[in-house]
Design a protein around this motif. Sequence first.
Motif, PDB file in Angstrom:
ATOM      1  N   ASP A 294       0.989  -1.116   0.033  1.00 55.50           N
ATOM      2  CA  ASP A 294       0.253   0.047   0.438  1.00 55.50           C
ATOM      3  C   ASP A 294       0.921   1.236  -0.023  1.00 55.50           C
ATOM      4  OD1 ASP A 294      -2.841   1.363  -0.016  1.00 55.50           O
ATOM      5  OD2 ASP A 294      -2.490   1.504   2.127  1.00 55.50           O
ATOM      6  N   LYS A 296       2.389   4.816  -1.669  1.00 57.31           N
ATOM      7  CA  LYS A 296       1.491   6.039  -1.763  1.00 57.31           C
ATOM      8  C   LYS A 296       2.645   7.084  -1.760  1.00 57.31           C
ATOM      9  CE  LYS A 296      -3.463   4.345  -0.776  1.00 57.31           C
ATOM     10  NZ  LYS A 296      -4.234   4.590   0.174  1.00 57.31           N
ATOM     11  N   ASP A 307       9.104   9.982  -7.901  1.00 59.70           N
ATOM     12  CA  ASP A 307       8.215   9.240  -7.637  1.00 59.70           C
ATOM     13  C   ASP A 307       7.976   7.538  -7.797  1.00 59.70           C
ATOM     14  OD1 ASP A 307       6.599  11.396  -7.093  1.00 59.70           O
ATOM     15  OD2 ASP A 307       4.768  11.366  -7.590  1.00 59.70           O
TER      16      ASP A 307
END
Length: 341
Positions: A294, A296, A307
């Motif tokens: 997960d 982010k 990123d």
Amino acid sequence: MDTRYVLDTRRHARGAVRPVVIAIIAVIALLAVGAWFLIIKPHQELIMADSGGHPSTPVVAATLAAPPPPANVAEMDVNQLIGEARTAMSAQRYLAPAGNNAFEFYLRVLEKDPGNKVASDALRETFPFAATSAEQAINSRDFNEAQRQIDLLAKADPTNFTLTILRSKLDAQRKTLDKQQQLALDQEKAQQLAAQKAAAEKQAADQLAEQQKTQQAEQQKTAQASAAKKSTQPTEANPAAGGDTAGGATGGETHGAVLTQAAAPHYPPSAVRSRQEGWVQLSFKIDTDGRTSDIKVVESQPRRVFDRAAMEAVQRYRFTPAMKNGVAVSTTKQQRIEFKL
């Protein structure tokens, strides 16, 4: 009797023909020798005198330093220009140096006297040897000088096929040099990129190591505080109860997740080329098996440049999972990864 008479007549006739043939051959030979000494040889000597030397003299690469060009070339008459041309030919200065060579002097003669046979013959006779000089300039990769000499040859004889060969050689040498220079630039650029990448990875690894050290120190302080708190709970809740806590806790180990394996992010090649720097703030979950999930991006600067590299690095992280009362539990963590050159 008649037959013998005929045979004798034929023999005498053949014997008379042979001296005539020999005499004719001797006369032709004498005429050829006379033509050589009286016509051909004087003409060649005239050409040699006009050109300042024998045309078959080979072009040498190194010649004596050329004298400075005459200051008043534009004011010279035909005879003076021919004299300068002959001097240049004697020194084998066919095409160089600029302004003081035989071809330029002879071409000036033809500008003043277009039908001048001395200049025309000299240019024609010495063209192959002047072309050798241009070829030497090409082979030494003095391309500007080679182009100047080829242009000068073209003024003397624009239709000569040798010019096509020289121009092809010059073009091929220029392309070869361009390829070599481009290859050297590419190799230098690749080395610079590799060095920048290695420096970026080292810096990222150092940052991760420092972050791990800080996290471990914080976790150690938290564990020590938790242990101190547990040691005081039995006395405060029920002094007679021994090791039992007021809330019925089991007393198992409790601590946060500990990073055991870090991964340096790969610096994006486009950012390396543009020399961009930045950072990415990530949020991710640490599962009970110590893996991350997960993942982010909370915030990044500049946006979307680093990123992916940051997320891929965190995905390779490994942790000792957090423990609560001796049981592994999942936790959520945020981390900032910086990218600097």
